[in-house]
Each structure stands twice: as structure tokens, then as C-alpha cells.
Scaffold this motif. Structure first.
Motif, PDB file in Angstrom:
ATOM      1  N   LEU A 164       0.828  -1.203   0.000  1.00  0.00           N
ATOM      2  CA  LEU A 164       0.000   0.000   0.000  1.00  0.00           C
ATOM      3  C   LEU A 164       0.870   1.264   0.000  1.00  0.00           C
ATOM      4  O   LEU A 164       1.946   1.267   0.571  1.00  0.00           O
ATOM      5  N   ALA A 165       0.406   2.283  -0.630  1.00  0.00           N
ATOM      6  CA  ALA A 165      -0.683   2.285  -1.600  1.00  0.00           C
ATOM      7  C   ALA A 165      -0.061   2.307  -2.994  1.00  0.00           C
ATOM      8  O   ALA A 165       0.991   2.905  -3.215  1.00  0.00           O
ATOM      9  N   TRP A 166      -0.743   1.645  -3.924  1.00  0.00           N
ATOM     10  CA  TRP A 166      -0.262   1.485  -5.297  1.00  0.00           C
ATOM     11  C   TRP A 166       0.214   2.799  -5.899  1.00  0.00           C
ATOM     12  O   TRP A 166       1.258   2.865  -6.546  1.00  0.00           O
ATOM     13  N   ASP A 167      -0.555   3.887  -5.699  1.00  0.00           N
ATOM     14  CA  ASP A 167      -0.296   5.152  -6.377  1.00  0.00           C
ATOM     15  C   ASP A 167       0.587   6.098  -5.588  1.00  0.00           C
ATOM     16  O   ASP A 167       0.869   7.209  -6.053  1.00  0.00           O
ATOM     17  N   PHE A 168       1.042   5.695  -4.415  1.00  0.00           N
ATOM     18  CA  PHE A 168       1.940   6.547  -3.635  1.00  0.00           C
ATOM     19  C   PHE A 168       3.200   5.775  -3.237  1.00  0.00           C
ATOM     20  O   PHE A 168       4.204   5.825  -3.920  1.00  0.00           O
ATOM     21  N   CYS A 169       3.150   5.060  -2.123  1.00  0.00           N
ATOM     22  CA  CYS A 169       4.379   4.466  -1.599  1.00  0.00           C
ATOM     23  C   CYS A 169       4.866   3.262  -2.400  1.00  0.00           C
ATOM     24  O   CYS A 169       6.075   3.051  -2.533  1.00  0.00           O
ATOM     25  N   VAL A 170       3.944   2.460  -2.957  1.00  0.00           N
ATOM     26  CA  VAL A 170       4.377   1.360  -3.818  1.00  0.00           C
ATOM     27  C   VAL A 170       5.035   1.917  -5.072  1.00  0.00           C
ATOM     28  O   VAL A 170       6.124   1.485  -5.470  1.00  0.00           O
ATOM     29  N   LYS A 171       4.384   2.887  -5.695  1.00  0.00           N
ATOM     30  CA  LYS A 171       4.930   3.488  -6.910  1.00  0.00           C
ATOM     31  C   LYS A 171       6.310   4.097  -6.662  1.00  0.00           C
ATOM     32  O   LYS A 171       7.260   3.822  -7.408  1.00  0.00           O
ATOM     33  N   ALA A 172       6.437   4.892  -5.614  1.00  0.00           N
ATOM     34  CA  ALA A 172       7.712   5.550  -5.337  1.00  0.00           C
ATOM     35  C   ALA A 172       8.805   4.542  -5.016  1.00  0.00           C
ATOM     36  O   ALA A 172       9.955   4.697  -5.443  1.00  0.00           O
ATOM     37  N   THR A 173       8.468   3.498  -4.267  1.00  0.00           N
ATOM     38  CA  THR A 173       9.451   2.473  -3.913  1.00  0.00           C
ATOM     39  C   THR A 173       9.918   1.714  -5.150  1.00  0.00           C
ATOM     40  O   THR A 173      11.119   1.476  -5.336  1.00  0.00           O
ATOM     41  N   ALA A 174       8.970   1.327  -6.001  1.00  0.00           N
ATOM     42  CA  ALA A 174       9.325   0.575  -7.205  1.00  0.00           C
ATOM     43  C   ALA A 174      10.179   1.421  -8.150  1.00  0.00           C
ATOM     44  O   ALA A 174      11.180   0.935  -8.700  1.00  0.00           O
ATOM     45  N   ILE A 175       9.813   2.680  -8.331  1.00  0.00           N
ATOM     46  CA  ILE A 175      10.592   3.552  -9.214  1.00  0.00           C
ATOM     47  C   ILE A 175      12.001   3.743  -8.673  1.00  0.00           C
ATOM     48  O   ILE A 175      12.984   3.678  -9.419  1.00  0.00           O
ATOM     49  N   ASP A 176      12.128   3.953  -7.378  1.00  0.00           N
ATOM     50  CA  ASP A 176      13.468   4.110  -6.787  1.00  0.00           C
ATOM     51  C   ASP A 176      14.288   2.837  -6.949  1.00  0.00           C
ATOM     52  O   ASP A 176      15.489   2.892  -7.237  1.00  0.00           O
ATOM     53  N   ALA A 177      13.662   1.677  -6.749  1.00  0.00           N
ATOM     54  CA  ALA A 177      14.391   0.419  -6.902  1.00  0.00           C
ATOM     55  C   ALA A 177      14.929   0.281  -8.321  1.00  0.00           C
ATOM     56  O   ALA A 177      16.094  -0.101  -8.532  1.00  0.00           O
TER      57      ALA A 177
END
Length: 229
Positions: A164-177
């Protein structure tokens, strides 16, 4: 997968405050993804990490800390404490995931006994950190969580992100990775978003893919490679 490097599972912010029925910032259906994530925890990932928002009571992202500002509808410009040229525009939220409160804890439905490590983020009251790696201020880096070092020390090459959440913390984490050089997959079946509209979900997917993240489902062949590792 086994021939190309180790894989890690990163479970983002599956916390009480992000889940119905009583979460301060509940994501619709947030609690419902726990069974799918528990099945992922049964797979032979080399490293299984859960992350938490872990905010002080006076965190800058809380609308309560800004005069005449309202959660969800107000925003605030954050300036890097180490470089005034770097700024971040952030939505202001209800107080959530305050350190040492029940809302900060991982939900009881999550099989935490199978988690190797919990990484806390958002501990610096002066900056916002949607990404589990740290705030977007990188010149110089500010208030990083240590996640990158943890992954590199474990020899991780592939990162699978859910939560959670797909459009905030998941998105930011995946992009940074992805931007840190890890081959990164976002497991859309094991995520929920604040904006759950078809348009919102598609926009988030498009943005992740633009940054090199591969969006996959729970039946994707990439997970078959993890099973075979």
C-alpha cells in the motif's frame, strides 16, 4: 532468476492506519491483499522485507501541523534541509502511522514471522518519504532508510514490490528500486491504491513502466522463476 541473481520481496506499508475499518488513512481493500502477500512470503525469496511509515507526532506531512490546511485537499512544498534547490510538493494527510501507536503496526493478518526485516521510513519530521528507500532529495541524500544498502549487502538483483498504496508508496518504492539499478517488478494483484479508478490505476502503471518497472500479476512467469530458485 537463480542464474541471474537473488530476489527480494518488499511489502510496503501494510499497516493498521492504511487499512479499513479504522485506519486513519485507510485504503479501500487494503486488508484484503494480506492472503496474497502471505502466499508470496511462502516463496523462496532471498530476502523478505516489510516497510512501515514511522512518523513522529509532528511530521510535516500531517495537515494538523499547518495552519488552516486540510487533509487530502491541501498541499505543502517541502524544501530539502540540505539543498534549497530541491523541493517536493506533497499532499497533506491526516495524522497517521505515528511511532509507537497501534496504527503504526503491521496488520495482524500479515505473516510477520516469515518477514526477515522491517524497514522504517518517514522518521525525519522535516521531510516526506513515500519511497521505502527515502525522500526524493538525493543531492545530497537526506534521511535515507538504509534499504538500498540492505539489498546490496544481500546480493539482491531483483526486487518485487507489493502493498500500500499502489499510487503513492508502492509506486515511489518501485521507481526508486529501478533507478538504483535493481530489476524491479510491481505486483499489481497484491496492491491497492488510494485512487482505485481504472484511469488512476492505469496512470500509475504507466508512470512506473516509464521508469523501468515491470508491472506483473501473481501468475506471471517471473514468480515461477522465484519458485524454481
Amino acid at each position: 532468476m537463480a542464474s541471474h541473481g537473488k530476489a527480494a520481496l518488499v511489502i510496503v506499508d501494510l499497516q493498521n492506519d492504511f487499512c479499513p475499518p479504522n485506519g486513519a488513512l485507510a485504503v479501500e481493500g487494503g486488508r484484503d491483499i494480506a492472503p496474497a502477500i502471505n502466499k508470496l512470503l511462502d516463496l523462496p525469496f532471498a530476502l523478505k522485507i516489510a516497510t512501515r511509515d514511522f512518523h513522529p507526532r509532528d511530521h510535516i506531512s500531517f495537515a494538523s501541523q499547518h495552519a488552516e490546511k486540510q487533509p487530502f485537499t491541501s498541499s505543502h512544498t517541502i524544501t530539502s534541509p540540505k539543498n534549497p534547490q530541491e523541493t517536493q510538493e506533497t499532499t497533506l494527510w491526516p495524522d497517521h502511522c505515528v511511532q509507537d501507536t497501534p496504527g503504526c503496526q503491521l496488520i495482524p493478518e500479515l505473516a510477520t514471522s516469515k518477514v526477515d526485516l522491517v524497514v522504517d521510513k518517514g522518521q525525519d519530521k522535516c521531510v516526506e518519504s513515500y519511497s521505502a528507500f527515502g525522500p526524493p532529495f538525493r543531492n545530497p541524500r537526506v534521511a535515507m532508510s538504509g534499504l538500498e544498502d540492505t539489498l546490496r549487502k544481500a546480493g539482491i538483483k531483483h526486487v518485487f514490490v507489493c502493498g500500500l498504496a499502489w499510487d503513492f508508496c508502492v509506486k515511489a518504492t518501485a521507481i526508486d528500486a529501478a533507478e538504483e539499478g535493481f530489476t524491479t517488478y510491481a505486483l499489481n494483484d497484491a496492491c491497492r491504491g488510494i485512487d482505485s479508478s481504472a484511469e488512476g490505476l492505469a496512470a500509475t502503471r504507466k508512470e512506473m513502466e516509464k521508469h523501468g518497472v515491470r508491472v506483473i500479476g501473481l501468475e506471471s512467469e517471473e514468480l515461477d522463476m522465484v519458485r524454481a530458485s
